[in-house]
Design an enzyme around this catalytic site. Structure first.
Site, PDB file in Angstrom:
ATOM      1  N   THR A  12       0.815  -1.213   0.000  1.00  0.00           N
ATOM      2  CA  THR A  12       0.000   0.000   0.000  1.00  0.00           C
ATOM      3  C   THR A  12       0.848   1.262   0.000  1.00  0.00           C
ATOM      4  OG1 THR A  12      -1.775  -1.175   1.150  1.00  0.00           O
ATOM      5  CG2 THR A  12      -1.826   1.221   1.255  1.00  0.00           C
ATOM      6  N   SER A  53       1.361  -7.410  -1.097  1.00  0.00           N
ATOM      7  CA  SER A  53       1.923  -8.587  -0.422  1.00  0.00           C
ATOM      8  C   SER A  53       0.981  -9.779  -0.442  1.00  0.00           C
ATOM      9  CB  SER A  53       2.332  -8.247   1.016  1.00  0.00           C
ATOM     10  OG  SER A  53       1.218  -7.934   1.813  1.00  0.00           O
TER      11      SER A  53
END
Length: 323
Positions: A12, A53
């Site tokens: 992010t 991820s």
């Protein structure tokens, strides 16, 4: 002046929204560093990956661990920061900590709000992670997670909230310290275990699956995992690590045929305590399931994969130092 290397892997903190308003990791290490303003530490960026991820596999975790080891080995490097998505940061931090054989700090951080969000938390988290990586106070602590001003040891730390600005929590404990604009204050130091060997390509394909138990659960998913090639299965038992008669029958069968079965719990905090019979944890461990103690479920899965990939005979004695 301290010299910190930033290894960028996406997440992010590197994400911005496209025309469909969905955030995608796309910003480079240089762009991420450009968001934090002036810094009293010399920071060198390295682009390694640029993905969320949730897309990482064992191969990518191994590549991150190898990159960390390369940078830590440099004489001119004080510490390393890894920017990473929060979804699986706990696994990468735990793996790096298991392998880290230097006193130099390795600090993982990220963001809960994308880089193009007007109130993104990424720049502050990154500034604070750099402060920790450059600090003499953090030497000897292994890998750390730094987020929202708090410093965590990875061993029992998990993401406990999907979107909150303080998403990490350590089970049966708390953060080991705090970081401000230019200072690090540790209130505890993690207990380090013997370092494990760095994995090779065998780790990439070592399959270890998790099967969660619930009312009415049977052994169908566990058998399917083994059929699909799982070297081990971790049972997320109910309560303190309990199963039922169908699961008990499968555990006996799996252990007899040489499969590794780990016993964890689906409960967020607290260790496995095999105290119940009639298909409970006491019966499962007597049948050969390995007690994974207080190690979080997905940390335990990763530990088993690492050991099995290296040909280690996984026994209760093997696991005890790490759980």
């Amino acid at each position: 002046m301290a010299h910190v290397v930033l290894i960028a892997t996406g997440g992010t903190i590197a994400s911005s929204s496209g025309p469909d308003r969905a955030a995608v990791a796309r910003r480079t290490a240089g762009e991420i560093l450009g968001s934090i303003g002036p810094c009293d530490v010399e920071v060198q960026g390295r682009d390694l990956l640029n993905v969320g991820s949730y897309l990482l596999g064992h191969r990518e975790l191994r590549v991150i661990a190898e990159a960390v080891a390369e940078e830590v080995a440099r004489d001119d490097v004080t510490g390393v920061v890894v920017t990473h998505g929060t979804d699986t940061m706990e696994e990468t931090a735990f793996l790096v900590d298991l392998l880290h054989d230097s006193d130099k700090p390795v600090v993982l951080t990220g963001a809960q709000k994308a880089a193009d969000h007007p109130d993104s938390d990424g720049p502050q988290n990154l500034r604070e992670a750099i402060v920790v990586a450059a600090s003499p106070e953090a030497r000897g602590c292994g890998a750390l997670i730094c987020f929202a001003g708090r410093i965590f040891a990875p061993r029992r730390t998990r993401k406990h909230h999907t979107i909150a600005p303080e998403p990490f929590r350590t089970g049966d404990g708390g953060p080991i310290g705090r970081v401000g604009a230019s200072s690090v204050r540790l209130t505890a130091r993690p207990v380090r275990t013997a370092r494990l060997d760095r994995p090779d390509h065998r780790f990439d394909e070592t399959r270890v699956d998790v099967v969660t138990l619930h009312p009415g659960a049977d052994a169908v998913l566990a058998r399917a995992a083994v059929h699909a090639g799982a070297r081990a299965v971790v049972l997320a038992g109910t309560g303190a690590g309990n199963g039922n008669h169908a699961v008990l029958e499968w555990v006996s069968e799996a252990v007899r045929t040489g499969k590794v079965v780990g016993l964890s719990t689906r409960v967020a905090e607290g260790p496995v305590v095999p105290m119940y019979g009639n298909g409970g944890g006491a019966d499962l461990t007597r049948a050969g399931a390995l007690n994974l103690g207080g190690l979080p479920l997905y940390h335990a899965r990763l530990l088993l994969a690492l050991l099995l990939s290296q040909g280690v005979s996984v026994t209760q004695q093997t696991l005890t130092p790490y759980i």
